[in-house]
Design a protein around this motif. Structure first.
Motif, PDB file in Angstrom:
ATOM      1  N   PHE A 190     -11.752   8.536  -0.761  1.00 27.82           N
ATOM      2  CA  PHE A 190     -10.394   8.460  -0.134  1.00 27.82           C
ATOM      3  C   PHE A 190     -10.491   9.585   1.077  1.00 27.82           C
ATOM      4  CE2 PHE A 190      -6.180  10.084   0.614  1.00 27.82           C
ATOM      5  CZ  PHE A 190      -5.686   8.989   1.258  1.00 27.82           C
ATOM      6  N   GLU A 241     -11.054  10.131  -5.341  1.00 28.08           N
ATOM      7  CA  GLU A 241     -10.374  10.777  -4.409  1.00 28.08           C
ATOM      8  C   GLU A 241     -11.386  11.246  -3.402  1.00 28.08           C
ATOM      9  OE1 GLU A 241      -7.490   9.887  -7.505  1.00 28.08           O
ATOM     10  OE2 GLU A 241      -9.769  10.761  -7.524  1.00 28.08           O
ATOM     11  N   ALA A 270      -1.960   8.477   2.163  1.00 33.54           N
ATOM     12  CA  ALA A 270      -1.766   8.734   0.553  1.00 33.54           C
ATOM     13  C   ALA A 270      -0.400   8.268   0.170  1.00 33.54           C
ATOM     14  CB  ALA A 270      -2.285   9.883   0.035  1.00 33.54           C
TER      15      ALA A 270
END
Length: 387
Positions: free
Chosen positions: A309, A306, A384
């Motif tokens: 990301f 994450e 996402a």
């Protein structure tokens, strides 16, 4: 993707919300006006659900995409202010004596509201976005209360993301790292009980001021002599109270302070050493020393996938050269840590420019940050939950 045109167009409107919130700061869980303002906006935007009273006074809005089937991600902002008298002199300065938004939570709330408005208008994603407005970040553990209230399970949140402004980092830049990004916190209060008496006859006393003064110095060895030099630990004594007269040695003295660490084992050892130092000094001087030690927020730990990301999303907004992906951890505490213990996610810093530091009475959130923060939130949600 650079800054969204719509985010730039909305900057003045969102800044108006931010300045309204700045004028009416509230502390801890007592954010009733702020939560009411957030709730009113979310309902006006057309959120599919608006739930209040989570974690006592938290608010969650659910925005479903064009294809409502799919994952749910959480985007979090904090709402509470600090017990500080503001000295900015701005037209929108706090109207409440002894309270101000000295950490930018007014900006965090406004940016997430702006993103919520955009996402509710466009719904260019699959699944759902949970916009989370949390009370009591400044010591009350509101994030933990929302988690304990079952927020993640109730809304099916699979991943969660947070953001905080950073004075000194230029506007339009972001900073992040995998692993520990903010420290675990603990607070201690130590009471030294001796035997009081006349200041001219100290030999008949057990002087708690002398003992406590030695203890203040001894506590610094927790970092300098008891912890591996490559590990991070801060032990700060921030209060020292004793005595009321020039010619009286008091019965007791009290100190208090904070411990900050990035690893559980270092936190555990730091507490053990503090207790051992107190016991040793008590024995040496014939005093009684009581230790009240409160382990507070855990480490804010960014999950690896994450974090990559989130950094990529920031790079899409700001350009890769404006995203610092390996910053040094910040030894401040943050209760978003509880949400990251409950679900994978990442916490990122956004530049507030050349402003006063956080928790300073001259601090003010920089409204030029708004379109950058809004764009980050929108791009993160749309990527996402790509339709």
């Amino acid at each position: 993707m650079p800054i969204l045109n719509r985010a730039a167009e909305m900057q003045e409107e969102v800044a108006g919300w931010r300045r309204h919130l700045h004028q009416t700061p509230e502390l801890n869980f007592d954010v009733f006006q702020t939560a009411g303002f957030v709730t009113e906006k979310l309902k006006a935007f057309g959120c599919d659900e608006v739930v209040t009273g989570l974690g006592k006074t938290g608010v969650v809005g659910i925005i479903r995409g064009r294809n409502g089937d799919g994952a749910t991600i959480g985007l979090r902002a904090d709402m509470d202010a600090l017990p500080i008298d503001e000295i900015t002199g701005k037209p929108w300065a706090s109207t409440v004596r002894g309270k101000m938004h000295a950490c930018g939570h007014d900006g965090h709330t406004a940016m997430l509201l702006g993103a919520a408005k955009y996402l509710a208008e466009t719904r260019n994603f699959a699944g759902s976005v949970a916009v989370i407005f949390q009370p009591a970040e400044e010591g009350g553990g509101g994030g933990n209360e929302m988690v304990k209230d079952g927020m993640m399970e109730r809304f099916g949140i699979e991943k969660v993301f947070g953001m905080h402004n950073m004075p000194g980092l230029p506007v339009g830049q972001f900073a992040i790292k995998p692993g520990p990004i903010m420290a675990a916190t603990a607070e201690f209060t130590i009471t030294v009980k001796g035997r009081g008496g006349h200041a001219a006859m100290p030999h008949g006393t057990i002087d708690p001021i002398v003992i406590t003064s030695q203890l203040v110095g001894a506590l610094q060895t927790v970092a300098s002599r008891s912890t591996d030099p490559v590990e991070a630990v801060v032990v700060s004594v921030t209060k020292f109270h004793a005595g009321d007269a020039y010619n009286v040695i008091p019965e007791s003295a009290e100190i208090a302070g904070t411990v900050r660490t990035l690893k559980k084992e270092v936190a555990k050892k730091s507490e053990e050493r503090i207790r051992a130092l107190c016991a040793g000094l008590a024995s040496a001087f014939g005093a009684t020393i009581e230790v009240d030690y409160d382990a507070n927020y855990p480490v804010t730990f960014n999950h690896a996938e994450e974090t990559v990301f989130a950094g990529d999303i920031a790079a899409n907004v700001a350009g890769d050269s404006h995203v610092h992906r390996a910053i040094q951890p910040v030894m401040g505490g943050e209760d978003f840590s509880y949400m990251l213990e409950a679900r994978p996610g990442a916490f990122i810093f956004i530049g507030n420019g050349d402003t006063a530091g956080l928790h300073h009475p001259a601090y003010d959130f920089n409204d030029e940050v708004i379109p950058h923060g809004m764009s980050y939130w929108v791009k993160l949600a749309e990527t996402a939950l790509a339709a």
